[in-house]
Design an enzyme around this catalytic site. Structure first.
Site, PDB file in Angstrom:
ATOM      1  N   ASP A  37       0.828  -1.217   0.000  1.00  0.00           N
ATOM      2  CA  ASP A  37       0.000   0.000   0.000  1.00  0.00           C
ATOM      3  C   ASP A  37       0.859   1.263   0.000  1.00  0.00           C
ATOM      4  O   ASP A  37       1.964   1.276   0.530  1.00  0.00           O
ATOM      5  CB  ASP A  37      -0.904  -0.014   1.249  1.00  0.00           C
ATOM      6  CG  ASP A  37      -1.994   1.023   1.157  1.00  0.00           C
ATOM      7  OD1 ASP A  37      -2.293   1.488   0.040  1.00  0.00           O
ATOM      8  OD2 ASP A  37      -2.548   1.389   2.209  1.00  0.00           O
ATOM      9  N   HIS A  54       2.915   3.331  -8.832  1.00  0.00           N
ATOM     10  CA  HIS A  54       2.702   1.898  -9.061  1.00  0.00           C
ATOM     11  C   HIS A  54       3.940   1.264  -9.701  1.00  0.00           C
ATOM     12  O   HIS A  54       4.323   0.152  -9.353  1.00  0.00           O
ATOM     13  CB  HIS A  54       1.465   1.684  -9.941  1.00  0.00           C
ATOM     14  CG  HIS A  54       0.182   2.051  -9.251  1.00  0.00           C
ATOM     15  ND1 HIS A  54      -0.117   1.629  -7.972  1.00  0.00           N
ATOM     16  CD2 HIS A  54      -0.877   2.808  -9.646  1.00  0.00           C
ATOM     17  CE1 HIS A  54      -1.298   2.117  -7.614  1.00  0.00           C
ATOM     18  NE2 HIS A  54      -1.789   2.828  -8.604  1.00  0.00           N
ATOM     19  N   LEU A 148      10.333 -20.976  -3.584  1.00  0.00           N
ATOM     20  CA  LEU A 148       9.340 -20.051  -3.027  1.00  0.00           C
ATOM     21  C   LEU A 148       7.997 -20.163  -3.760  1.00  0.00           C
ATOM     22  O   LEU A 148       7.941 -20.101  -4.985  1.00  0.00           O
ATOM     23  CB  LEU A 148       9.868 -18.617  -3.190  1.00  0.00           C
ATOM     24  CG  LEU A 148       8.917 -17.495  -2.758  1.00  0.00           C
ATOM     25  CD1 LEU A 148       8.796 -17.435  -1.234  1.00  0.00           C
ATOM     26  CD2 LEU A 148       9.388 -16.138  -3.303  1.00  0.00           C
TER      27      LEU A 148
HETATM   28  C1  FPP Z   1      -1.972   0.179  -3.249  1.00  0.00           C
HETATM   29  O1  FPP Z   1      -1.473   1.475  -3.384  1.00  0.00           O
HETATM   30  C2  FPP Z   1      -1.465  -0.649  -4.299  1.00  0.00           C
HETATM   31  C3  FPP Z   1      -2.224  -1.256  -5.234  1.00  0.00           C
HETATM   32  C4  FPP Z   1      -3.680  -1.133  -5.327  1.00  0.00           C
HETATM   33  C5  FPP Z   1      -1.608  -2.102  -6.242  1.00  0.00           C
HETATM   34  C6  FPP Z   1      -0.332  -2.769  -5.861  1.00  0.00           C
HETATM   35  C7  FPP Z   1       0.389  -2.969  -7.110  1.00  0.00           C
HETATM   36  C8  FPP Z   1       1.698  -2.910  -7.336  1.00  0.00           C
HETATM   37  C9  FPP Z   1       2.733  -2.790  -6.320  1.00  0.00           C
HETATM   38  C10 FPP Z   1       2.192  -2.973  -8.723  1.00  0.00           C
HETATM   39  C11 FPP Z   1       1.570  -3.981  -9.623  1.00  0.00           C
HETATM   40  C12 FPP Z   1       1.659  -5.378  -9.158  1.00  0.00           C
HETATM   41  C13 FPP Z   1       2.284  -6.389  -9.780  1.00  0.00           C
HETATM   42  C14 FPP Z   1       2.179  -7.766  -9.239  1.00  0.00           C
HETATM   43  C15 FPP Z   1       3.099  -6.185 -10.961  1.00  0.00           C
HETATM   44  P1  FPP Z   1      -2.541   2.627  -3.525  1.00  0.00           P
HETATM   45  O2  FPP Z   1      -2.672   2.945  -4.966  1.00  0.00           O
HETATM   46  O3  FPP Z   1      -3.800   2.243  -2.838  1.00  0.00           O
HETATM   47  O4  FPP Z   1      -1.826   3.777  -2.759  1.00  0.00           O
HETATM   48  P2  FPP Z   1      -2.549   4.909  -1.923  1.00  0.00           P
HETATM   49  O5  FPP Z   1      -3.235   4.229  -0.772  1.00  0.00           O
HETATM   50  O6  FPP Z   1      -1.402   5.754  -1.467  1.00  0.00           O
HETATM   51  O7  FPP Z   1      -3.472   5.626  -2.852  1.00  0.00           O
END
Ligand code: FPP
Length: 259
Positions: A37, A54, A148
């Site tokens: 997150d 991201h 893993l």
């Molecule tokens: C939360 O941050 C993150 C996500 C909803 C997506 C997680 C994805 C990645 C790390 C990259 C893609 C994944 C792969 C497997 C390639 P948020 O956008 O909710 O952040 P915020 O809470 O600060 O808005």
């Protein structure tokens, strides 16, 4: 108790090498789960578009997978896209899906070279065609790997997972395959995406939020939580080591008493 839960908020000043030296390799968690997150906030704070966060989040994930392989962890589960994430603007959903496709095609050779078994979990049939193909490719290419187990939660929600389990068990009752009296915790666990896997020992949530967000609702029953204010794109090897070290200090009672 709260201080322990918030272990990650007391930042260590030790270097990666010093943290590594402190780690007891014989007492590592078998299964680590991570809610990745904070990508959006990380980017916004830098005046950049959320997509930038991201993309940086994918780099953080790469490092965490690498360290998990080095430490010979058995299971790593990451929350990549939830059943609720479809509510985000279409553009952001597309960016996340594209990053997933890019990640899987780019990393598959190295993941396989490291004997990583990729196990996407969620309602995969609802993914758009390209992510679906990438996921099928990753499953096919890594299915015989014995290192893993890398669970990637995609279109995943704890409630939808439990709903799916209840429906499947209900169908088995209807067809006479099992009786109502035979349903026990094991039967339920056997109908989850994590079938055959131990429950997570440690859940890591970066970015300062303290909630479960519909992640592994059944499996987290006795999991130790480690929270940090660090945003996911800044989560690196030092943070992962701190979480593991803090986990090693925890006294796990599973509802019982230490005798
Ligand atoms: C939360 O941050 C993150 C996500 C909803 C997506 C997680 C994805 C990645 C790390 C990259 C893609 C994944 C792969 C497997 C390639 P948020 O956008 O909710 O952040 P915020 O809470 O600060 O808005």
């Amino acid at each position: 108790m709260l201080k322990r839960l918030l272990g990650g908020r007391h930042k260590s000043t030790l270097s990666e090498e010093e943290l590594m030296k402190q780690l007891d390799i014989s007492k590592l968690p078998v299964h680590v789960a991570i809610i990745m997150d904070g990508n959006g906030r990380w980017a916004t704070r830098r005046g950049a578009p959320r997509s930038f966060g991201h993309r940086a989040g994918v780099n953080a994930l790469r490092e965490v997978v690498k360290l998990s392989v080095e430490l010979k962890l058995k299971y790593l589960t990451v929350y990549a896209f939830s059943t609720e994430n479809w509510k985000r603007p279409r553009e952001e959903v597309n960016i996340l899906m594209n990053l997933l496709v890019e990640y899987l095609y780019k990393e598959i050779d190295e993941l396989c070279a490291n004997n990583v078994h990729i196990n996407p979990m969620g309602i995969l049939s609802e993914l758009p065609p390209k992510p679906r193909e990438a996921v099928d490719m990753a499953i096919r290419r890594s299915k015989n790997n014995t290192g893993l187990v890398f669970n990637v939660a995609l279109n995943y929600g704890g409630r939808s997972e439990l709903l799916k389990a209840v429906r499947e068990i209900g169908q088995k009752i209807n067809s006479g395959e099992i009786k109502v009296e035979e349903i026990n915790e094991q039967v339920i666990a056997d109908h989850l995406f994590t079938k055959g896997q131990p429950d997570p020992d440690l859940l890591i949530r970066p970015s300062g939020d303290c909630r479960v967000s519909n992640f592994l609702l059944w499996q987290l029953a006795y999991t130790e939580f480690w929270l940090t204010d660090v945003m996911w794109p800044d989560f690196g090897r030092r943070e992962f080591l701190q979480a593991l070290l803090d986990f090693q200090k925890r006294e796990r009672r599973f509802g019982g008493l230490i005798t």
